[in-house]
Design a protein around this motif. Structure first.
Motif, PDB file in Angstrom:
ATOM      1  N   UNK A  86       1.033  -2.140   6.956  1.00 48.01           N
ATOM      2  CA  UNK A  86       1.523  -0.826   7.387  1.00 48.01           C
ATOM      3  C   UNK A  86       2.842  -0.478   6.710  1.00 48.01           C
ATOM      4  N   UNK A  87       3.776  -1.407   6.713  1.00 45.76           N
ATOM      5  CA  UNK A  87       5.084  -1.155   6.092  1.00 45.76           C
ATOM      6  C   UNK A  87       4.945  -1.020   4.589  1.00 45.76           C
ATOM      7  N   UNK A  88       4.192  -1.894   3.962  1.00 47.92           N
ATOM      8  CA  UNK A  88       4.034  -1.838   2.507  1.00 47.92           C
ATOM      9  C   UNK A  88       3.436  -0.502   2.085  1.00 47.92           C
ATOM     10  N   UNK A  89       2.427  -0.050   2.795  1.00 47.55           N
ATOM     11  CA  UNK A  89       1.791   1.227   2.446  1.00 47.55           C
ATOM     12  C   UNK A  89       2.682   2.415   2.777  1.00 47.55           C
ATOM     13  N   UNK A  90       3.406   2.338   3.870  1.00 49.82           N
ATOM     14  CA  UNK A  90       4.301   3.437   4.257  1.00 49.82           C
ATOM     15  C   UNK A  90       5.412   3.617   3.224  1.00 49.82           C
ATOM     16  N   UNK A  91       5.915   2.519   2.678  1.00 51.15           N
ATOM     17  CA  UNK A  91       7.050   2.571   1.763  1.00 51.15           C
ATOM     18  C   UNK A  91       6.644   2.426   0.293  1.00 51.15           C
ATOM     19  N   UNK A  92       5.352   2.505   0.015  1.00 48.53           N
ATOM     20  CA  UNK A  92       4.857   2.245  -1.333  1.00 48.53           C
ATOM     21  C   UNK A  92       5.449   3.194  -2.373  1.00 48.53           C
ATOM     22  N   UNK A 101      11.593   2.583  -7.029  1.00 48.70           N
ATOM     23  CA  UNK A 101      12.796   1.759  -6.848  1.00 48.70           C
ATOM     24  C   UNK A 101      13.820   2.443  -5.938  1.00 48.70           C
ATOM     25  N   UNK A 102      13.327   3.033  -4.848  1.00 45.47           N
ATOM     26  CA  UNK A 102      14.193   3.736  -3.910  1.00 45.47           C
ATOM     27  C   UNK A 102      14.332   3.005  -2.584  1.00 45.47           C
ATOM     28  N   UNK A 103      14.029   1.720  -2.554  1.00 48.88           N
ATOM     29  CA  UNK A 103      14.237   0.916  -1.351  1.00 48.88           C
ATOM     30  C   UNK A 103      15.303  -0.127  -1.673  1.00 48.88           C
ATOM     31  N   UNK A 104      15.970  -0.622  -0.648  1.00 46.15           N
ATOM     32  CA  UNK A 104      17.010  -1.627  -0.873  1.00 46.15           C
ATOM     33  C   UNK A 104      16.389  -2.897  -1.444  1.00 46.15           C
ATOM     34  N   UNK A 105      17.209  -3.726  -2.025  1.00 46.70           N
ATOM     35  CA  UNK A 105      16.705  -4.917  -2.716  1.00 46.70           C
ATOM     36  C   UNK A 105      15.949  -5.859  -1.780  1.00 46.70           C
ATOM     37  N   UNK A 106      16.389  -5.961  -0.520  1.00 43.04           N
ATOM     38  CA  UNK A 106      15.686  -6.830   0.439  1.00 43.04           C
ATOM     39  C   UNK A 106      14.288  -6.297   0.713  1.00 43.04           C
ATOM     40  N   UNK A 107      14.191  -4.987   0.982  1.00 46.08           N
ATOM     41  CA  UNK A 107      12.873  -4.392   1.232  1.00 46.08           C
ATOM     42  C   UNK A 107      12.005  -4.479  -0.015  1.00 46.08           C
ATOM     43  N   UNK A 108      12.611  -4.275  -1.175  1.00 47.93           N
ATOM     44  CA  UNK A 108      11.863  -4.350  -2.431  1.00 47.93           C
ATOM     45  C   UNK A 108      11.230  -5.733  -2.582  1.00 47.93           C
ATOM     46  N   UNK A 109      12.011  -6.772  -2.333  1.00 43.72           N
ATOM     47  CA  UNK A 109      11.507  -8.142  -2.442  1.00 43.72           C
ATOM     48  C   UNK A 109      10.395  -8.399  -1.420  1.00 43.72           C
ATOM     49  N   UNK A 110      10.578  -7.905  -0.199  1.00 39.71           N
ATOM     50  CA  UNK A 110       9.568  -8.098   0.844  1.00 39.71           C
ATOM     51  C   UNK A 110       8.261  -7.404   0.469  1.00 39.71           C
ATOM     52  N   UNK A 111       8.357  -6.169  -0.005  1.00 42.02           N
ATOM     53  CA  UNK A 111       7.148  -5.422  -0.366  1.00 42.02           C
ATOM     54  C   UNK A 111       6.488  -6.065  -1.574  1.00 42.02           C
ATOM     55  N   UNK A 112       7.300  -6.465  -2.575  1.00 45.76           N
ATOM     56  CA  UNK A 112       6.741  -7.119  -3.765  1.00 45.76           C
ATOM     57  C   UNK A 112       5.970  -8.382  -3.372  1.00 45.76           C
ATOM     58  N   UNK A 113       6.558  -9.182  -2.494  1.00 49.11           N
ATOM     59  CA  UNK A 113       5.887 -10.410  -2.051  1.00 49.11           C
ATOM     60  C   UNK A 113       4.587 -10.076  -1.322  1.00 49.11           C
ATOM     61  N   UNK A 114       4.619  -9.039  -0.484  1.00 45.11           N
ATOM     62  CA  UNK A 114       3.408  -8.643   0.233  1.00 45.11           C
ATOM     63  C   UNK A 114       2.332  -8.217  -0.765  1.00 45.11           C
ATOM     64  N   UNK A 115       2.709  -7.404  -1.749  1.00 43.55           N
ATOM     65  CA  UNK A 115       1.730  -6.943  -2.740  1.00 43.55           C
ATOM     66  C   UNK A 115       1.145  -8.105  -3.536  1.00 43.55           C
TER      67      UNK A 115
END
Length: 81
Positions: free
Chosen positions: A7-13, A19-33
């Motif tokens: 849900x979060x990954x798709x919402x913030x995709x 590259x408009x998310x903070x570095x922590x969120x970017x890393x979390x989403x990248x890992x999820x993907x």
């Protein structure tokens, strides 16, 4: 690392791809993907679509088409005045 589910990954995709998310969120989403084939596929489609649209926006119409459109616009303006 925070919990980043589908849900979060798709919402913030879109923000992630731009590259408009903070570095922590970017890393979390990248890992999820990297670990979720469904979200990874969705990210690939979104990235491809964004690239195609960007390329299309940089292209210009052929000169003949521009001339035809301008001629038709001028004719339409002349008949409506």
């Amino acid at each position: 690392m925070s919990d980043c589910g589908c849900d979060k990954a798709r919402r913030d995709l879109e923000e992630y791809l731009r590259n408009e998310v903070c570095s922590t969120e970017h890393a979390d989403i990248r890992q999820h993907l990297e670990n979720c084939p469904a979200c990874s596929d969705e990210a690939l489609v979104a990235r491809t679509l964004t690239d195609v649209v960007a390329r299309a926006c940089r292209e210009s119409a052929p000169e003949e088409l521009r001339d035809l459109v301008l001629t038709q616009l001028r004719a339409a303006q002349a008949t409506h005045h």
